[in-house]
Design an enzyme around this catalytic site. Structure first.
Site, short mmCIF file in Angstrom:
data_model
loop_
_atom_site.label_atom_id
_atom_site.label_comp_id
_atom_site.label_asym_id
_atom_site.label_seq_id
_atom_site.Cartn_x
_atom_site.Cartn_y
_atom_site.Cartn_z
N GLU A 101 1.23 -0.84 -5.04
CA GLU A 101 0.37 0.29 -5.38
C GLU A 101 1.20 1.57 -5.39
O GLU A 101 1.68 2.00 -4.34
CB GLU A 101 -0.76 0.46 -4.34
CG GLU A 101 -1.69 1.60 -4.73
CD GLU A 101 -2.25 2.42 -3.56
OE1 GLU A 101 -3.34 2.99 -3.73
OE2 GLU A 101 -1.60 2.50 -2.51
N ASP A 123 0.80 -1.22 0.00
CA ASP A 123 0.00 0.00 0.00
C ASP A 123 0.84 1.28 0.00
O ASP A 123 1.84 1.38 0.71
CB ASP A 123 -0.86 -0.03 1.28
CG ASP A 123 -1.74 1.18 1.44
OD1 ASP A 123 -2.75 1.25 0.74
OD2 ASP A 123 -1.41 2.06 2.27
C1 GLC Z 1 -3.73 3.58 -0.28
C2 GLC Z 1 -5.06 2.92 -0.07
C3 GLC Z 1 -6.03 3.93 0.46
C4 GLC Z 1 -5.51 4.43 1.79
C5 GLC Z 1 -4.10 4.98 1.66
C6 GLC Z 1 -3.45 5.16 3.00
O1 GLC Z 1 -3.74 4.50 -1.28
O2 GLC Z 1 -5.49 2.32 -1.25
O3 GLC Z 1 -7.32 3.42 0.59
O4 GLC Z 1 -6.36 5.43 2.28
O5 GLC Z 1 -3.27 4.11 0.94
O6 GLC Z 1 -3.13 3.94 3.57
#
Ligand code: GLC
Length: 603
Positions: free
Chosen positions: A292, A224
């Protein structure tokens, strides 16, 4: 000596690889993102849970997906709905217990499904025990987070943050702590203090968490918010972005050159990959690591690895989420897809994300028709496919009033701007059937944590199963094609445009008897009759295309033979055809001839 050493190493590596089962599962499969709060509630509290996911495992098998990725289910005060973890090694009671998790892992294994967990390395919750100890400077936790002294005091005597950095969710990225008398950094909500990756002890803690979950049965991770992992240690003010779209307390107001994409961060990811690979060898189970990162294409590619360091199996390809727009032309669509494919480092595996829990649903972004066309492209372009729950039935965003808004990104934006930022609309309960609350909860349950979309009476899974032609049936045909056809699994990609409005691509392998796949997409608002002959140069003259599947308004029936010179592509729709690739059969026949001549000569 060195050659012998290298040989032994290669042999050992080969043997280790040989012992790992199902090595390529992640390449050909479809990953399905479950947003657990909204998937299926079995406890009548209006929030989805692990038992609910377990109950629905057969749905995954039914729709032909192979990897289930769960958004965070760890212990959390839910200030960012699970992305604020207060115990990385436990399950939040809202979702169930560790035993529920183990049952889920077992249920997945029994069905041949892989289970992927969300790993949130950038921050913990402010309720994590590490943070509490860090506040009190208890070793070794003093430097687990980024703490800085105030820049001074303002006129009213309040401490001034160390610099102008902003949180992704709006407002200062610094929060003052009265006990430690310092500010701590949080790139998201104040309840998500940023972990300090300059501290090797933090890296080791996180490595251990990865090991813990693989031992518990996880087959991999989605990592993440990775671009935020490291910050410039001189903590300079960030320059203005000069983007008029943003007000001074919104993240987009600044250009994030000191808080995102720092060059050192890739090594941390390569380190995580080493940990995953070690466990993989130990457990004999193929793992996957997906990253991500919303960043430039150039930076995205760095996540694959560098030199002999391996990185993610793939960083998410967000081209359909961030670059394809409603008004994108056929030529632009081709360019976006080609650019991604051409940027891949040698041997890197591609993937396509159509939507997720942070971005407008694809059916709302592009409209239902083109939303389905995007699902078709995502399934049939080269690489792994990623589906966000609900895409298989073409679910749409749900309008949420300010009063019902709970997403911190929406709440922090305030009533005037919340609709631009809130992620609640994409997170509403899954629409299983037309019963109360769309079958998301059990009868007499409390109200779901977010309202169910009013369209659930018509738009739900049960209904779509009954219909002859529905997004559900289309989706199933696509995942089946992916499972059955070598061309989809590992075929080459050729992209073309025909006229102004048609984008087409083919996938093919050089194997005798293997069908090639043609996908024809119409970006226009009106039906187009197109001559797509030029997109299938290897189709033998006089032969036809076999229609396989397409968006809802497709004029064709399955297995209908269609002349490539006149294909009717519905407005904003996509059609999928199979055809025999004559070049392949000719090449294969000539090769066969050559081999038999050669054998005859030497016999
Ligand atoms: C990522 C997640 C999102 C979250 C953020 C902080 O982008 O997909 O939902 O709020 O990280 O952890």
């Amino acid at each position: 000596m060195r050659v012998a050493g290298a040989f032994v190493f290669a042999l050992v590596a080969h043997l280790a690889a040989a012992q790992i089962a199902d090595v390529d599962w992640w390449k050909t499969t479809t990953f399905y993102q479950v947003y657990p709060r909204s998937f299926k509630d079995t406890t009548a509290d209006g929030i989805g849970d692990l038992k609910g996911i377990l109950q629905k495992l057969d749905h995954f098998v039914d729709i032909g997906i192979g990897g289930v990725w769960l958004s965070p289910v760890f212990k959390s005060p839910m200030k960012d709905f699970g992305y604020d973890v207060s115990d990385f090694r436990d399950i939040d009671p809202i979702f169930g217990t560790m035993a529920d998790f183990e049952n889920l892992a077992k249920g997945c294994k029994e069905r041949g499904l892989k289970l992927v967990l969300d790993f949130v390395p950038n921050h913990s919750s402010d309720e994590h025990v590490w943070f509490n100890k860090s506040i009190y400077k208890e070793e070794p936790y003093t430097d687990y987070y980024t703490w800085l002294d105030p820049k001074g005091l303002n006129e009213s005597g309040s401490p001034i943050p160390p610099n102008n950095w902003l949180s992704v969710f709006g407002g200062s990225a610094w929060e003052y702590n009265e006990v430690r008398e310092q500010f701590y950094l949080h790139q998201f909500v104040a309840g998500q203090p940023d972990l300090n990756y300059r501290n090797p002890a933090v890296v080791e803690e996180m490595n251990d968490i990865l090991r813990f979950w693989m031992d518990k049965g996880a087959d991999g991770f989605r990592l993440d918010a990775i671009p935020h992992l490291l910050e410039d240690q001189s903590f300079p003010d960030e320059p203005l972005s000069n983007d008029p779209e943003f007000t001074s307390d919104q993240w987009g107001y600044l250009s994030h050159i000191y808080t995102t994409d720092l060059p050192e961060l890739y090594d941390v990811i390569y380190g995580f990959r080493d940990v995953v690979d070690q466990k993989q060898a130990e457990l004999g189970r193929q793992m996957v690591m997906m990253v991500e990162a919303y960043t430039s294409l150039e930076n995205t590619m760095k996540y694959y690895g560098s030199g002999d360091r391996k990185g993610a199996h793939f960083p998410f390809n967000f081209e359909f989420v961030t670059n394809v727009k409603n008004e994108t032309t056929a030529a632009e669509l081709k360019q976006i897809i080609d650019r991604w494919q051409n940027s891949l480092p040698d041997g890197a595996w591609s993937n396509w994300v159509i939507g997720n829990h942070d971005r407008t649903r694809v059916a709302s972004r592009f409209g239902r028709d083109f939303g389905l066309a995007a699902v078709i492209m995502g399934q049939l372009l080269p690489g792994s496919a990623i589906t966000y729950n609900g895409e298989e039935i073409n679910m749409e965003d749900t309008w949420i009033s300010w009063k019902d808004t709970v997403d911190p990104q929406g709440c922090q934006a305030g009533p005037e701007y919340y609709q631009k930022f809130s992620r609640d609309p994409v997170r509403t309960p899954f629409q299983w059937d037309n019963s109360t609350y769309a079958g998301f909860t059990i009868p007499d349950s409390s109200k779901p944590w977010l309202p169910v979309n009013e369209n659930y009476k018509e738009l739900n899974l049960a209904e779509q199963k009954e219909m002859a032609n529905s997004p559900y049936h289309i989706y199933k045909k696509l995942t089946a094609l992916r499972k059955e056809r070598a061309a989809v699994q590992r075929g080459s990609l050729t992209t073309k445009t025909v006229g102004d409005n048609i984008f087409a691509f083919t996938r093919q392998v050089d194997t005798e008897g293997e069908k090639a796949v043609l996908v024809v997409v119409n970006v226009d608002d009106a039906e187009v009759t197109a001559d797509v002959t030029s997109t299938v140069p290897s189709l033998r003259a006089g032969e036809q295309l076999t229609y396989h599947v397409g968006t809802l308004e497709s004029p064709y029936d399955a297995d209908e033979m269609i002349a490539p010179s006149s294909v009717k592509v519905p407005a904003r729709g996509a059609l999928v055809f199979l055809y025999t690739n004559s070049a392949t059969s000719i090449a294969a026949t000539s090769l066969l001839l050559l081999v038999s001549t050669f054998l005859a000569l030497f016999n």
